[in-house]
Design an enzyme around this catalytic site. Structure first.
Site, short mmCIF file in Angstrom:
data_model
loop_
_atom_site.label_atom_id
_atom_site.label_comp_id
_atom_site.label_asym_id
_atom_site.label_seq_id
_atom_site.Cartn_x
_atom_site.Cartn_y
_atom_site.Cartn_z
N TYR A 5 17.98 9.48 -4.88
CA TYR A 5 18.38 10.82 -4.54
C TYR A 5 19.88 10.48 -4.48
CZ TYR A 5 18.62 15.45 -2.52
OH TYR A 5 18.63 16.64 -2.30
N ASP A 32 10.93 2.60 7.38
CA ASP A 32 11.54 3.63 6.54
C ASP A 32 11.30 5.12 7.30
OD1 ASP A 32 12.45 5.40 4.65
OD2 ASP A 32 11.33 4.34 2.90
N HIS A 91 14.44 2.09 4.49
CA HIS A 91 14.43 2.44 3.33
C HIS A 91 14.93 1.70 2.04
CE1 HIS A 91 13.44 5.60 0.51
NE2 HIS A 91 14.83 5.77 0.25
#
Length: 334
Positions: free
Chosen positions: A94, A275, A304
């Protein structure tokens, strides 16, 4: 950093009910069969660029994506290859764009073709992207991309992105230097979610490698993730009270955990237990529902970032073994 979610033994057993939305398969078959817009290019374009590298050939790629709109990318190929190559198609996390031409060379150095797909409209967190996002719902109502066109599946942003991703696989299958039966899709976070969606939309892939995948069990992610991007959905619903049912109905068509139930190719997942961006229970939802042969590497004390370069070594070994066991013309076919 504490555990972000359920403990590992509970994640392995976690199989929430995610009802498939009405007309799911028809929606996607119709989307992918739509004709190109008038005047749009109907063939990929490849322009070789000089990166100053002698062992890798690099091409600036433009592939007709959703509606025929051009999707940019880089195609890296080992110099001097004389036989059709296995290929890794990579989707980005992203906010990332395709970056600079010389940045990502691992797969080409390992002897494979490597296509990096730009993600339309994104590219603010790295060297940048070169693909615009146009179409209904392109503006969005809160910052980010998760609520662009969320009023309906037909206008939703990821309808365009998933179509772009499928078109990139199709382009690689048609490339004269690539073996169409030896194509693996991969990605980290958002890229992992896109790879999972492609695994359910494209038959005959050789393999799938989703890392800490985003867009899995989206309703749970929107409710428990404390960090973006899932928080964009919560922010939208704070503004638009009463729309939760319709929003999650739209998102169900794009939930990678739904697409995983249609997958048949071998898969290597990675999931990180600390995460806070893609909570492990959401990733395990997709893993536990994945219909093809599968394996997972769990990184118990990572966030993450997941397995990072340690996991890249796992992937290199996995792809080498996968291609070695699949004769040309038979890889990934059920």
């Amino acid at each position: 950093m504490p555990l972000a979610d359920l403990p590992l033994e509970d994640c392995h057993a976690y199989r929430p009910e995610l009802p498939l939305p009405d007309g799911f398969d028809d929606f996607w078959s119709g989307t992918l069969s739509e004709a190109l817009l008038d005047g749009a290019p109907d063939k990929p374009r490849y322009e070789q660029v000089d990166c100053g590298l002698t062992r890798v050939r690099t091409y600036d790629v433009s592939i007709p994506g959703y509606g025929g709109r051009p999707v940019r990318g880089w195609l890296h190929m080992p110099a001097g290859a004389t036989e059709p190559l296995g290929c890794v198609v990579e989707y980005l996390g992203y906010g990332r764009g395709r970056g600079l031409a010389h940045e990502q060379l691992m797969w080409a150095c390992a002897g494979y073709a490597h296509l990096i797909m730009d993600t339309r409209g994104q590219g603010w967190s790295t060297a940048g992207g070169d693909t615009d996002d146009t179409g209904p719902g392109a503006a969005g109502t809160v910052p980010g991309f998760l609520t662009r066109g969320i009023e309906s599946p037909e206008t939703y942003y990821y309808r365009r992105v998933f179509t772009d991703a499928v078109r990139c696989v199709e382009a690689m299958r048609e490339h004269p230097e690539i073996d169409p039966s030896r194509i693996v899709v991969t990605g980290v976070s958002q890229g992992g979610g896109i790879a999972l969606a492609v695994s359910g939309l494209v038959e005959g892939l050789a393999g799938v490698m989703p890392d800490v995948p985003f867009l899995c069990n989206i309703p749970r992610g929107a409710r428990i993730a404390g960090m973006p991007p899932y928080t964009e959905i919560a922010a939208y619903l704070r503004l638009h009270r009463g729309r939760a049912e319709s929003v999650f109905r739209t998102l169900a068509y794009f939930d990678a955990a739904q697409h995983a139930t249609r997958a048949t190719a071998p898969a290597l997942f990675s999931i990180a237990m600390m995460d806070e961006i893609c909570p492990p229970s959401t990733c395990f939802t997709a893993y536990n529902r994945y219909a093809g042969p599968k394996d997972v590497r769990v990184y118990g004390f990572n966030g993450h970032e997941g397995g990072g370069e340690h996991h890249r070594a796992e992937q290199l070994a996995w792809v080498r073994s996968l291609f070695a066991g699949l004769p040309t013309g038979q890889a990934g076919l059920s």
